[in-house]
Enzyme design. Sequence first.
Site, short mmCIF file in Angstrom:
data_model
loop_
_atom_site.label_atom_id
_atom_site.label_comp_id
_atom_site.label_asym_id
_atom_site.label_seq_id
_atom_site.Cartn_x
_atom_site.Cartn_y
_atom_site.Cartn_z
N LYS A 1 0.97 4.15 -2.82
CA LYS A 1 0.63 5.53 -2.46
C LYS A 1 1.81 6.47 -2.73
O LYS A 1 1.62 7.62 -3.13
CB LYS A 1 0.20 5.61 -0.99
N TYR B 1 0.83 -1.21 0.00
CA TYR B 1 0.00 0.00 0.00
C TYR B 1 0.87 1.27 0.00
O TYR B 1 0.63 2.21 -0.76
CB TYR B 1 -0.89 -0.07 1.24
P1 NAI Z 1 -13.34 2.85 1.71
O1 NAI Z 1 -13.01 1.41 1.74
O2 NAI Z 1 -14.43 3.36 2.59
O3 NAI Z 1 -13.68 3.32 0.23
C1 NAI Z 1 -12.93 2.90 -0.88
C2 NAI Z 1 -13.89 2.67 -2.02
O4 NAI Z 1 -13.15 2.29 -3.19
C3 NAI Z 1 -14.88 1.53 -1.74
O5 NAI Z 1 -16.21 2.01 -1.91
C4 NAI Z 1 -14.53 0.48 -2.77
O6 NAI Z 1 -15.65 -0.27 -3.24
C5 NAI Z 1 -13.91 1.31 -3.88
N1 NAI Z 1 -13.05 0.52 -4.75
C6 NAI Z 1 -12.13 -0.40 -4.39
N2 NAI Z 1 -11.56 -0.94 -5.48
C7 NAI Z 1 -12.12 -0.34 -6.55
C8 NAI Z 1 -11.92 -0.47 -7.96
N3 NAI Z 1 -11.04 -1.35 -8.45
N4 NAI Z 1 -12.65 0.30 -8.79
C9 NAI Z 1 -13.55 1.19 -8.29
N5 NAI Z 1 -13.79 1.34 -6.96
C10 NAI Z 1 -13.08 0.59 -6.11
O7 NAI Z 1 -11.98 3.63 2.03
P2 NAI Z 1 -11.67 5.17 2.34
O8 NAI Z 1 -11.09 5.25 3.69
O9 NAI Z 1 -12.82 6.02 2.00
O10 NAI Z 1 -10.45 5.44 1.34
C11 NAI Z 1 -10.52 6.26 0.19
C12 NAI Z 1 -9.12 6.52 -0.31
O11 NAI Z 1 -8.37 7.26 0.66
C13 NAI Z 1 -8.33 5.24 -0.59
O12 NAI Z 1 -7.52 5.42 -1.71
C14 NAI Z 1 -7.49 5.11 0.66
O13 NAI Z 1 -6.32 4.36 0.42
C15 NAI Z 1 -7.19 6.56 0.96
N6 NAI Z 1 -6.81 6.79 2.34
C16 NAI Z 1 -7.71 6.69 3.36
C17 NAI Z 1 -7.32 6.96 4.66
C18 NAI Z 1 -8.28 7.00 5.77
O14 NAI Z 1 -7.90 7.47 6.87
N7 NAI Z 1 -9.52 6.54 5.60
C19 NAI Z 1 -5.92 7.22 5.00
C20 NAI Z 1 -5.05 7.33 3.86
C21 NAI Z 1 -5.49 7.10 2.59
#
Ligand code: NAI
Length: 287
Positions: A168, A164
């Site tokens: 990133k 990851y």
């Molecule tokens: P989440 O798991 O709630 O949302 C991620 C969404 O991406 C999900 O709805 C999932 O279905 C969708 N997804 C996954 N693979 C996919 C694909 N191949 N095509 C289309 N959609 C796809 O996670 P969250 O926390 O909202 O994360 C959003 C972004 O922020 C991610 O890139 C995550 O790595 C990044 N992030 C989040 C942090 C946090 O504190 N929540 C910290 C650092 C980064």
Amino acid sequence: MAGVEGRVIAVTGAGNGLGRQYALVLAAAGARVVVNDLGGARDGSGGGSSAADAVVEEIRAAGHEAVANYESVATEEGGAAIVRSALDAFGRIDGVVANAGILRDKAFHTMTAQDWDAVQQVHLDGGFHVLRAAWPHFREQRHGRVVVATSTSGIYGNFGQANYGAAKGGLIGLINTLAIEGARHGILANAIAPMAATRMTEDIAPPEVLAALDPAHVAPVVGHLLTDECTETGAVLVAGGGQVHRVRQFRSKGVTFAEVPTIEQVGDRWADIVDLDGAVPGTNPVG
Ligand code: NAI
């Protein structure tokens, strides 16, 4: 135009968590939004249309504009289809938030090639596929806004997140160059490292920490990076729980050797090489 009013913005992974919040805030500010989500589990398994549909319904119920897209960002066809959704529904594409993400956390000594590949394919390849499809439109209309989702794990590292963190970190490398290539074409490219309570972090941080990390705090920062007024490019912003700051690379004063040094001579000057006193923002010396 002002703000994001009338702009067409695709948010990938917008069916849950942060992406959903970005989509809601952008739509409420007058953007027309492509809500992309393949509807899988946190590890990327499974899929379905309900996550994206629910967000689109929420946006429309509030009187704003959105369409759903259920493609995976992990393929070239998927990236192209997400941009096509914007063109078909709204006739243009002005911005992309490359936010879709999955987790396959493992200590490095137990990480398989599959764990590695799955994470690169969604985060790093996924960012590439959607942005590559949108880029010619951005260039042609001389306007484009790119926000990629990076992470403090990509900036600083985190136990169990070699796959990851690498993906990133790769996205920061991507926007560094997109900022340079986009500059002449009115295209800005920035990265957001969010900190938010979502299903991705629900078992990673303690409840009292998560309670302060409503994704709502992050969305306006992403929103600003997509506005017509924004001039920032090539920046990495960390945002969460009300705190917003920028991180960037600095270089030490370093040492210049007049002759090719020996290994021992490098060792002798090591303290000067790594000393960050008087460090200045780094720029590419060969760019
Ligand atoms: P989440 O798991 O709630 O949302 C991620 C969404 O991406 C999900 O709805 C999932 O279905 C969708 N997804 C996954 N693979 C996919 C694909 N191949 N095509 C289309 N959609 C796809 O996670 P969250 O926390 O909202 O994360 C959003 C972004 O922020 C991610 O890139 C995550 O790595 C990044 N992030 C989040 C942090 C946090 O504190 N929540 C910290 C650092 C980064």
